[in-house]
Design a protein around this motif. Structure first.
Motif, PDB file in Angstrom:
ATOM      1  N   ASP A  38      67.778 -18.686 -30.961  1.00 39.26           N
ATOM      2  CA  ASP A  38      68.341 -19.062 -29.669  1.00 39.26           C
ATOM      3  C   ASP A  38      69.047 -17.849 -29.076  1.00 39.26           C
ATOM      4  N   TRP A  39      69.641 -18.007 -27.890  1.00 40.91           N
ATOM      5  CA  TRP A  39      70.291 -16.869 -27.238  1.00 40.91           C
ATOM      6  C   TRP A  39      71.370 -16.252 -28.123  1.00 40.91           C
ATOM      7  N   ASN A  40      72.176 -17.115 -28.750  1.00 41.18           N
ATOM      8  CA  ASN A  40      73.308 -16.647 -29.536  1.00 41.18           C
ATOM      9  C   ASN A  40      72.846 -15.776 -30.702  1.00 41.18           C
ATOM     10  N   SER A  41      71.901 -16.296 -31.474  1.00 39.67           N
ATOM     11  CA  SER A  41      71.417 -15.536 -32.622  1.00 39.67           C
ATOM     12  C   SER A  41      70.592 -14.326 -32.184  1.00 39.67           C
ATOM     13  N   ALA A  42      69.823 -14.468 -31.111  1.00 32.30           N
ATOM     14  CA  ALA A  42      69.010 -13.345 -30.633  1.00 32.30           C
ATOM     15  C   ALA A  42      69.865 -12.161 -30.233  1.00 32.30           C
ATOM     16  N   SER A  43      71.034 -12.422 -29.676  1.00 29.27           N
ATOM     17  CA  SER A  43      71.911 -11.333 -29.250  1.00 29.27           C
ATOM     18  C   SER A  43      72.300 -10.460 -30.436  1.00 29.27           C
ATOM     19  N   ARG A  44      72.549 -11.082 -31.586  1.00 31.95           N
ATOM     20  CA  ARG A  44      72.893 -10.317 -32.788  1.00 31.95           C
ATOM     21  C   ARG A  44      71.659  -9.654 -33.394  1.00 31.95           C
ATOM     22  N   TYR A  84      78.067  -8.530 -37.596  1.00 31.52           N
ATOM     23  CA  TYR A  84      76.920  -9.235 -38.179  1.00 31.52           C
ATOM     24  C   TYR A  84      75.666  -8.380 -38.069  1.00 31.52           C
ATOM     25  N   SER A  85      75.443  -7.785 -36.912  1.00 34.88           N
ATOM     26  CA  SER A  85      74.240  -6.983 -36.692  1.00 34.88           C
ATOM     27  C   SER A  85      74.198  -5.782 -37.622  1.00 34.88           C
ATOM     28  N   ILE A  86      75.330  -5.153 -37.831  1.00 38.72           N
ATOM     29  CA  ILE A  86      75.394  -4.000 -38.736  1.00 38.72           C
ATOM     30  C   ILE A  86      75.064  -4.432 -40.157  1.00 38.72           C
ATOM     31  N   TRP A 114      60.222 -14.626 -35.243  1.00 40.03           N
ATOM     32  CA  TRP A 114      59.708 -13.310 -35.578  1.00 40.03           C
ATOM     33  C   TRP A 114      59.969 -13.105 -37.070  1.00 40.03           C
ATOM     34  N   PRO A 115      59.032 -12.568 -37.826  1.00 38.30           N
ATOM     35  CA  PRO A 115      59.232 -12.451 -39.276  1.00 38.30           C
ATOM     36  C   PRO A 115      60.532 -11.771 -39.670  1.00 38.30           C
ATOM     37  N   GLY A 116      60.932 -10.751 -38.916  1.00 40.32           N
ATOM     38  CA  GLY A 116      62.193 -10.088 -39.232  1.00 40.32           C
ATOM     39  C   GLY A 116      63.386 -11.013 -39.127  1.00 40.32           C
ATOM     40  N   ASP A 117      63.309 -12.012 -38.241  1.00 38.81           N
ATOM     41  CA  ASP A 117      64.411 -12.969 -38.092  1.00 38.81           C
ATOM     42  C   ASP A 117      64.702 -13.665 -39.418  1.00 38.81           C
ATOM     43  N   TYR A 118      63.632 -14.096 -40.089  1.00 41.70           N
ATOM     44  CA  TYR A 118      63.798 -14.858 -41.329  1.00 41.70           C
ATOM     45  C   TYR A 118      64.523 -14.023 -42.379  1.00 41.70           C
ATOM     46  N   TRP A 119      64.057 -12.804 -42.589  1.00 44.94           N
ATOM     47  CA  TRP A 119      64.637 -11.986 -43.657  1.00 44.94           C
ATOM     48  C   TRP A 119      66.030 -11.479 -43.303  1.00 44.94           C
ATOM     49  N   ALA A 120      66.248 -11.127 -42.051  1.00 45.89           N
ATOM     50  CA  ALA A 120      67.581 -10.680 -41.647  1.00 45.89           C
ATOM     51  C   ALA A 120      68.593 -11.810 -41.765  1.00 45.89           C
ATOM     52  N   THR A 121      68.177 -13.029 -41.400  1.00 44.08           N
ATOM     53  CA  THR A 121      69.084 -14.175 -41.465  1.00 44.08           C
ATOM     54  C   THR A 121      69.362 -14.573 -42.907  1.00 44.08           C
ATOM     55  N   LEU A 122      68.303 -14.665 -43.721  1.00 43.01           N
ATOM     56  CA  LEU A 122      68.494 -15.035 -45.121  1.00 43.01           C
ATOM     57  C   LEU A 122      69.349 -14.013 -45.853  1.00 43.01           C
ATOM     58  N   GLY A 123      69.119 -12.731 -45.575  1.00 40.21           N
ATOM     59  CA  GLY A 123      69.861 -11.686 -46.268  1.00 40.21           C
ATOM     60  C   GLY A 123      71.268 -11.473 -45.759  1.00 40.21           C
ATOM     61  N   THR A 124      71.640 -12.150 -44.685  1.00 43.39           N
ATOM     62  CA  THR A 124      72.998 -11.996 -44.132  1.00 43.39           C
ATOM     63  C   THR A 124      73.728 -13.332 -44.171  1.00 43.39           C
ATOM     64  N   TYR A 171      74.281 -16.663 -36.769  1.00 42.78           N
ATOM     65  CA  TYR A 171      75.623 -16.707 -36.187  1.00 42.78           C
ATOM     66  C   TYR A 171      76.555 -15.945 -37.130  1.00 42.78           C
ATOM     67  N   GLY A 172      77.746 -15.617 -36.656  1.00 37.25           N
ATOM     68  CA  GLY A 172      78.657 -14.850 -37.486  1.00 37.25           C
ATOM     69  C   GLY A 172      79.540 -15.669 -38.402  1.00 37.25           C
ATOM     70  N   HIS A 173      79.508 -17.001 -38.263  1.00 37.14           N
ATOM     71  CA  HIS A 173      80.484 -17.834 -38.962  1.00 37.14           C
ATOM     72  C   HIS A 173      80.455 -17.654 -40.483  1.00 37.14           C
TER      73      HIS A 173
END
Length: 497
Positions: A38-44, A84-86, A114-124, A171-173
């Protein structure tokens, strides 16, 4: 009442198995889901991709991907804190190299997956949730819980509260919560041999939490006060405070440097430069955080009810007030006060924010950083309540886990203007009812079965598509049952406190 000196004994194997087992179960559970962006997660995520793919913090090529974005000097930047992005850049870079992922596409169209979304989210977010739960297991043990009760605290946090949903989204929570819990555990660490090093790590984590989410800044400051209190009571040497300050200075300087690079001023932030009018009406250069005077009419909706009620979406937290009191009475004053004051700080920020519902979300999104401190109260209740409290906590955890799974299954992003998300959205989608006209995606979110076995999932009748979640539930039941069998076989022993 003096604090009991006899606690359930933790064997050496229990000390390792309980936190590691809980973390493994939660990370595996989170990996089952791939929610839409979504917009919130995409921004990060766009900042993560810009850093790794192009070595820049500018999001100009990704402007179409999100309206949660800041504009300054003719360029676009994330409106979020950069922490979060860092952090996400590390798992994304690893996944990109290991799997040969391509760079994120530039320009339109806007993407939901996007495939990168899955791994970046799981790993963070996913990994942070697992680590945060493991730290909760350790803190519950210090509060007087045995291995099984401590594991229940960690598992309930990760599977039976909205933390489960946000472990699967960028999200950063969850990252901020894990940092705060780690900082607390390092300050409140009895018998540490290197207090300066431990306090330096604590200060780093406390400050980095605010680099992830500025709204938790009061908790970061609270942890600093807790460290000073430890020195004042001679639980820590005075030089330990120097370690805390030095550790906190590192992420603080990173944030100031990022702000200077993006906005020309180390004290400026993205929220002051919103490019989207609906957000600029809340956040501005004069009030970048968007906070107003507290609106106490929002207190009850934030705590109770099927719209955004904390106790509805995390019923196990009903035990928290009793447990906080138990911590104070039993001499765990520092731990109890930090848990109470941190929870109050998060709640006060939420009732002072005009967008108090948290947008498209599961439960009271902006109260999510409160949940781990509420779980410390649950640990306090389990420490004094014995088998009866454990049974009640188990029932509440099962109820909360079943509810959160319903929302996880449909993507966890429910519009804030739906007054009854369970009845109007989640249950109809699970039961094979009509998909709402405004619904953007499929009936269920992407899962491991739907990605690896799309033919099987797609061939299921509408009312049976929920069967794709059966492997998750069976695996969780087996893993949790095995963990509980292996834990707590050591009996009881007297422990000096």
């Amino acid at each position: 009442m003096p604090e009991p000196r006899e606690f359930p004994r933790w064997s050496g194997s229990d000390r390792r198995l309980a936190p590691i087992g809980v973390a493994a179960i939660l990370l595996a559970s989170t990996s089952f889901f791939w929610h839409a962006r979504d917009w919130n997660s995409a921004s990060r995520l766009m900042l993560t991709y810009a850093i790794v793919d192009h070595g820049t913090i500018r999001l100009d090529p990704y402007r179409v991907q999100t309206n949660d974005i800041a504009a300054f000097g003719g360029h676009f930047y994330t409106d979020k804190q950069p922490g979060y992005s860092i952090a996400a850049a590390v798992p994304y870079a690893i996944a990109k190299a290991a799997l040969g992922l391509p760079d994120h596409p530039e320009g339109p169209p806007a993407l939901t997956h996007w495939p990168g979304d899955y791994w970046a989210t799981l790993g963070t977010a996913g990994l942070a949730t697992a680590i945060g739960a493991a730290v909760l297991v350790v803190l519950a043990g210090r509060a007087g819980c045995g291995p099984r009760a401590s594991s229940l605290v960690g598992l309930a946090y990760g599977l039976a509260t909205p933390a489960y949903a946000y472990a699967s989204m960028s999200y950063g929570h969850q990252l901020a919560s894990a940092c705060l819990l780690g900082s607390l555990a390092l300050v409140d660490r009895p018998g540490t041999r290197r207090p300066g090093l431990a306090l330096a790590a604590s200060g780093f984590l406390a400050a980095f939490a605010s680099v992830v989410e500025l709204s938790v800044g009061p908790i970061s400051a609270l942890l600093g006060c807790f460290a000073i209190g430890k020195v004042a009571t001679r639980s820590l040497p005075p030089k330990a405070i120097c370690g805390f300050v030095l550790g906190a200075s590192v992420p603080t300087l990173v944030l100031l440097g990022y702000n200077a690079m993006a906005f020309g001023n180390p004290l400026d932030i993205g929220y002051a430069h919103h490019a989207t009018q609906q957000f600029a009406e809340v956040h501005s250069a004069d009030n970048p955080l968007g906070l107003r005077a507290p609106d106490w009419s929002k207190a009850v909706p934030l705590l109770w009810g099927r719209h955004r009620g904390l106790f509805f979406y995390a019923p196990i937290l009903l035990l928290a007030p009793v447990g906080w009191a138990a911590l104070l009475v039993r001499g765990k004053v520092g731990l109890g006060l930090v848990a109470i004051l941190a929870s109050l700080a998060v709640f006060l920020v939420n009732v002072s924010y005009p967008e108090w519902t948290g947008g498209w979300s599961t439960g009271p999104r902006l109260l999510v950083p409160l949940i781990p401190f509420g779980m410390l109260g649950v640990a306090g209740a389990l420490a004094v309540g014995g088998r009866g409290a454990a049974i009640v906590a188990g029932i509440l955890a099962i109820a909360g886990g079943a509810l959160i799974l319903l929302f996880q299954g449909v993507g966890a992003q429910i519009p804030q203007d739906v007054p009854d998300p369970l009845v109007q959205v989640a249950w109809p989608l699970w039961s094979g009812g009509r998909i709402p006209r405004w619904w953007l995606g499929d009936r269920f979110t992407r899962t491991i079965p739907s990605v690896l076995a799309p033919g099987w999932v797609g061939g299921l009748p509408t009312g049976r598509q929920w069967l794709q979640f059966a492997p998750l539930l069976v695996g969780q039941a087996v893993a949790i049952g095995l963990l509980m069998v292996l834990l707590g076989r050591g009996g009881r022993a007297r422990i000096e406190t």
